[in-house]
Design an enzyme around this catalytic site. Structure first.
Site, PDB file in Angstrom:
ATOM      1  N   LYS A  34     -35.159  57.138 -14.350  1.00  0.00           N
ATOM      2  CA  LYS A  34     -36.059  55.811 -15.019  1.00  0.00           C
ATOM      3  C   LYS A  34     -35.250  54.484 -14.842  1.00  0.00           C
ATOM      4  CE  LYS A  34     -38.836  54.854 -19.128  1.00  0.00           C
ATOM      5  NZ  LYS A  34     -38.986  55.258 -20.559  1.00  0.00           N
TER       6      LYS A  34
ATOM      7  N   GLU B 115     -42.968  62.848 -20.194  1.00  0.00           N
ATOM      8  CA  GLU B 115     -41.789  62.242 -20.696  1.00  0.00           C
ATOM      9  C   GLU B 115     -41.522  62.724 -21.922  1.00  0.00           C
ATOM     10  OE1 GLU B 115     -41.744  58.257 -21.319  1.00  0.00           O
ATOM     11  OE2 GLU B 115     -39.677  57.817 -20.951  1.00  0.00           O
TER      12      GLU B 115
ATOM     13  N   CYS C 206     -43.352  56.333 -17.233  1.00  0.00           N
ATOM     14  CA  CYS C 206     -43.826  55.465 -18.403  1.00  0.00           C
ATOM     15  C   CYS C 206     -43.613  53.962 -18.155  1.00  0.00           C
ATOM     16  CB  CYS C 206     -42.775  55.930 -19.583  1.00  0.00           C
ATOM     17  SG  CYS C 206     -43.846  55.259 -21.053  1.00  0.00           S
TER      18      CYS C 206
END
Ligand SMILES: *[C@@H]1O[C@H](CO)[C@@H](O)[C@H](O)[C@H]1NC(C)=O
Ligand SMILES: *[C@@H]1O[C@H](CO)[C@@H](O)[C@H](O)[C@H]1NC(C)=O
Length: 489
Positions: free
Chosen positions: A176, A77, A209
């Site tokens: 995300k 990321e 993440c």
């Protein structure tokens, strides 16, 4: 009539991609070259120059992995342009990324969807090296006033993971869902996206993440879509005792029964290091290094269908703990904070023994034996059953055996990286209300205990092998009770 040649190629097509039992995966921990200024916008060319510098390094990693016959490589990321942008300053870094259903190979048709130099370069890396490439870039989608959610500046910006297959075709795009604090440059998609794709080496899912701490989309991909391997670009800031990257990511793979390919950004002043090729039955290989500013490539074999060889699944996390009588809770029971959560702790005083400590609905049980006599370190058994509210809101149920930072018990729960006390054996269990529990064992100097512990199917985390050779920092059952998370705003 079908000509013989056609028939042969037809058969070849059908049999062209037979499933394989194992595959070779790579992850690259990348020390991102950051833009000088992330507060004011630069020109599109300046933005591209910076991204090309990062892609030069990523391309070398892709080539190296491909030369060693890796089928797939994951990059981190923020790996192409870094972090901490304002909304305006991120704009020149973004491209419009289409839905993979358009069937697009940017490398051979770069102009089809407007300006796309980053997508084109990533696609070519995959195609030229005949390897799946996973990367993290920024997507933009124009919107107008007919859309009530449309931001004032007329577009949505998404933190986006993309996957190109070995022909360079875009096969996955994921926006995300769980943005971390400070990601003000990006928008949250209106619904969590459950992105999967099939390969000859199993079914893949992808997320980014902070997503790893929540049900959607991370757990949903495993529970509803049965993915075998999760691709996980991350920029993870390590936090002891329970949330360092290698520790939690390996535990998630083990608790969920999937492979997890975790590629972290490398920046020691941000405490970002720790990548791994994790599978449910074996920890690692992994990489954690606070003594360099260099990147690092890991390559390892994985099983395409890891669940087929799990003997302890499904684990009944509360079975053992629900059927035993509580041990004594010890003479020194006290409360202390760990990452702002108020734990109940009991001090481990004898060289061997049994303890139980409870909070709310959860009781944690420890049976242990310490190796050696002289000890100038304090260990506690701790329990937390409650809502965590700092840097994210999520409900935890945790049982943990850990070393306190100093001999002063008020330091228990604070971060500590080294220990000298070795345990001959331990067994940790809890009567969890959730079936999502992640087993972590961390050794001195933030090392994973490869081959030194296991979870048995009655829910006990037990030591094995050479555990007594290495000082222990902590052993933890990190439970997430997703149903108790408050609704999202
Ligand atoms: C690490 O990140 C910080 C904060 O963004 C930055 O100031 C620093 O230059 C980075 N370190 C390296 C070696 O790039
Ligand atoms: C766990 O055990 C304690 C003590 O035996 C009990 O009070 C509690 O209700 C149990 N929790 C669950 C979820 O069964």
């Amino acid at each position: 009539m079908i000509r013989a040649g056609t028939l042969i190629s037809l058969l070849f097509c059908i049999a062209g991609n037979p499933p394989v039992e194992k595959f070779l995966a790579a992850v690259y921990e990348h020390a991102v070259i950051l833009p000088e200024d992330t507060g004011t916008p630069v020109s599109p060319q300046e933005a591209l120059d910076l991204m090309n510098k990062n892609m030069d390094i990523l391309e070398k990693a892709v080539q190296t992995a491909a030369k060693q016959d890796a089928h797939l490589i994951v990059t981190p990321e923020d790996g192409i342009y870094g972090w901490r942008f304002t909304r305006k300053a991120i704009l020149p870094y973004l491209e419009d990324i289409p839905d993979p259903s358009v069937n697009w190979i940017p490398c051979t048709d770069p102009k089809r969807f407007g300006r796309a130099p980053v997508q084109t370069r990533l696609s070519c890396m995959a195609r030229k090296n005949s390897i799946y490439v996973v990367a993290n870039i920024g997507d933009k989608k124009l919107c107008d006033a007919t859309d009530v959610g449309c931001p004032d500046d007329g577009q949505y910006n998404y933190n986006t993971a993309v996957v190109y297959d070995s022909d360079g075709k875009l096969v996955a795009r994921y926006h995300k869902y769980n943005l971390f604090l400070g990601e003000v440059q990006f928008n949250v998609p209106s619904k969590p996206e459950l992105v999967t794709f099939d390969t000859p080496f199993g079914k893949f899912g992808i997320f980014i993440c902070f997503d790893l701490l929540f049900y959607d989309p991370a757990v949903a991909l495993v529970v509803q879509h049965n993915v075998d391997t999760v691709l996980f670009p991350t920029a993870w800031m390590n936090l002891l005792p329970h949330l360092t990257a290698i520790e939690f990511h390996s535990a998630w793979a083990m608790g969920m029964g999937v492979n997890l390919l975790s590629a972290n950004t490398h920046n020691t002043s941000m405490r970002m290091t720790g990548s791994g090729i994790f599978s449910p039955n074996e920890v690692g290989p992994y990489y954690y290094n606070m003594n360099t500013e260099e990147g690092h490539l890991l390559i390892s074999v994985l099983q395409s269908k890891p669940r087929n060889s799990l003997s302890n699944f499904p684990i009944s996390w509360n079975q053992y703990a629900s059927h035993i009588r509580n041990h004594p809770s010890g003479n020194n029971v006290f409360n202390g904070y760990l990452f702002d959560d108020l734990y109940a702790f009991t001090e481990i005083t004898d060289l061997q023994g049994r303890y139980t400590i409870c909070q709310n609905h959860l009781c944690c049980h420890l049976e242990y034996r310490i190796a050696g006599e002289d000890r100038d370190e304090v260990y506690v058994l701790g329990v937390f059953d409650g809502l965590h509210v700092v840097e994210g809101v999520y409900y935890l149920q945790v049982c943990t055996l850990l070393k306190c930072q100093s001999m002063d018990i008020s330091s228990c729960g604070e971060s500590v990286e080294t220990a000298s006390t070795r345990f001959e054996s331990f067994s940790l269990s809890g009567n969890f209300s959730t079936s999502f529990v992640f087993p972590e064992v961390l050794l001195t100097n933030v090392d994973l205990a490869r081959g030194m512990f296991q979870v048995i199917n009655d829910g006990r985390l037990i030591s094995k092998g050479d555990i007594s050779q290495y000082p222990l920092l902590s052993a933890t059952l990190f439970g997430r009770w997703y149903e108790k998370d408050p609704p999202r705003k």
